[in-house]
Design an enzyme around this catalytic site. Structure first.
Site, mmCIF file in Angstrom:
data_model
loop_
_atom_site.group_PDB
_atom_site.id
_atom_site.type_symbol
_atom_site.label_atom_id
_atom_site.label_comp_id
_atom_site.label_asym_id
_atom_site.label_seq_id
_atom_site.Cartn_x
_atom_site.Cartn_y
_atom_site.Cartn_z
ATOM 1 N N LYS A 52 0.990 -1.246 0.100
ATOM 2 C CA LYS A 52 -0.117 -0.035 0.160
ATOM 3 C C LYS A 52 0.859 1.252 -0.043
ATOM 4 O O LYS A 52 0.632 2.218 -0.681
ATOM 5 C CB LYS A 52 -1.007 0.078 1.155
ATOM 6 N N GLN A 96 -4.753 -1.764 9.218
ATOM 7 C CA GLN A 96 -4.488 -3.004 8.700
ATOM 8 C C GLN A 96 -5.210 -4.352 9.720
ATOM 9 O O GLN A 96 -4.943 -4.180 10.828
ATOM 10 C CB GLN A 96 -2.922 -3.166 8.384
ATOM 11 N N ASP A 119 -11.486 2.190 3.258
ATOM 12 C CA ASP A 119 -11.863 0.819 3.216
ATOM 13 C C ASP A 119 -13.227 0.342 3.009
ATOM 14 O O ASP A 119 -13.462 -0.763 2.518
ATOM 15 C CB ASP A 119 -11.324 -0.147 4.545
#
Ligand code: NAP
Length: 278
Positions: A52, A96, A119
């Site tokens: 990322k 994460q 997300d």
């Protein structure tokens, strides 16, 4: 002959488009910044986080890394997320997953401001998708829609069957296919006669989490097959939820693993970050 849907190539096109957009935003004095939080040092999570960061660097998005020790408490993590929510210089926040067991993931996800929920996991984002309002959408299913569109595969009017009903893949996938005017059926572990249903699919999306589960007996001749699964086989090679060699000859188009859905997830995360500024 079937078409191999090339997620690597399509994700690269998207990243190049985003790079141009970010350069344009910079000319207007607008910066794009993503905060990436990792708790502990799970090796798989570190690989994802690094990928990322690399994608951010390529596109010109500033990545703010927060690498916290395993012992971080839920309260400390909540406070960091709240601080980032209030920081105007941060456009997107990514925590994460998985988090260490002593931290409730749902609490953390719901603490992220829906305005920075790149997300697309916050209840408000999911609700917006449900009613067709604006909001962030979970990156993997969003990437699959993009793969289908950019490969010239029509969704409207097609029977789309999704195997899996997880909050991050199966459910948002079904909602997105519906938004694209597909006729959608969702299957799960309690579905009876799974093959009977998947055998009717024009587009079959497999997110079951079991290596090579789907073989040619699940697939209608000429169907489009999208494989979301990621696993390592006995030889430590990546494979999906679909037995590619057996299924591919019966399809009109199929995603490989690796190089199919996987690269699209990060590209769509970057897309969500850029749209947060646009
Ligand atoms: P998950 O949360 O484990 O969900 C699996 C789903 O499959 C569940 O809904 C489950 O049904 C259903 N299922 C399990 N066994 C079944 C069976 N025998 N017949 C029919 N349905 C069955 O998994 P996930 O998070 O959605 O992920 C799915 C796969 O995609 C995994 O391999 C994961 O690693 C991969 N993944 C890839 C990406 C990417 O970027 N490419 C992103 C996310 C996930 P129940 O609900 O009834 O239990």
């Amino acid at each position: 002959m079937y078409q191999i849907i090339d997620g690597k190539k399509i994700s690269q096109e998207i990243k190049d488009e985003l790079k141009e957009k970010v350069a344009g935003l910079k000319e207007q004095g607008k910066n794009v910044a993503l905060a990436v939080i990792q708790v502990g040092n799970d090796p798989a999570s570190s690989v994802y986080v690094n990928n990322k960061k690399k994608a951010c660097a390529y596109i010109g998005i500033e990545s703010l890394a927060y690498e916290l020790p395993e012992e971080t408490t839920e309260q400390e993590l909540v406070e960091l997320v709240e601080k980032l929510n209030a920081d105007d210089k941060v456009n997107g926040i990514l925590v994460q997953l998985p988090l260490p067991k002593h931290i409730n993931e749902e609490t953390i996800i719901q603490t992220i401001s829906p305005k920075k929920d790149v997300d697309g996991f916050h209840m408000q984002s999911v609700g917006a998708l449900c009613v067709g309002a604006k909001g962030y959408v979970s990156c993997t299913p969003l990437g699959i829609i993009e793969l289908l569109k950019r490969s010239g595969i029509e969704i409207a009017g097609k029977h789309c069957v999704v195997i899996g009903r997880s909050n991050i893949v199966g459910k948002p996938m079904a909602l997105l296919l519906l938004r694209e005017n597909g006729t959608v059926t969702v299957c799960h572990s309690r579905t009876q006669d799974l093959k009977e249903i998947t055998g009717q699919a024009d587009i079959l999306v497999v997110a079951i989490g079991k290596p090579k589960f789907v073989d040619e007996t699940y697939v209608k001749e000429g169907a489009v097959v999208i494989d979301v699964g990621i696993h390592r086989n006995e030889q430590n090679k990546l494979c999906g939820d679909v037995d590619f060699d057996r299924v591919a000859p019966h399809t009109s188009a199929i995603t490989p693993v690796p190089g199919g859905v996987g690269p699209m997830t990060i590209a769509m995360l970057m897309n969500n970050c850029v749209s947060s500024v646009e």
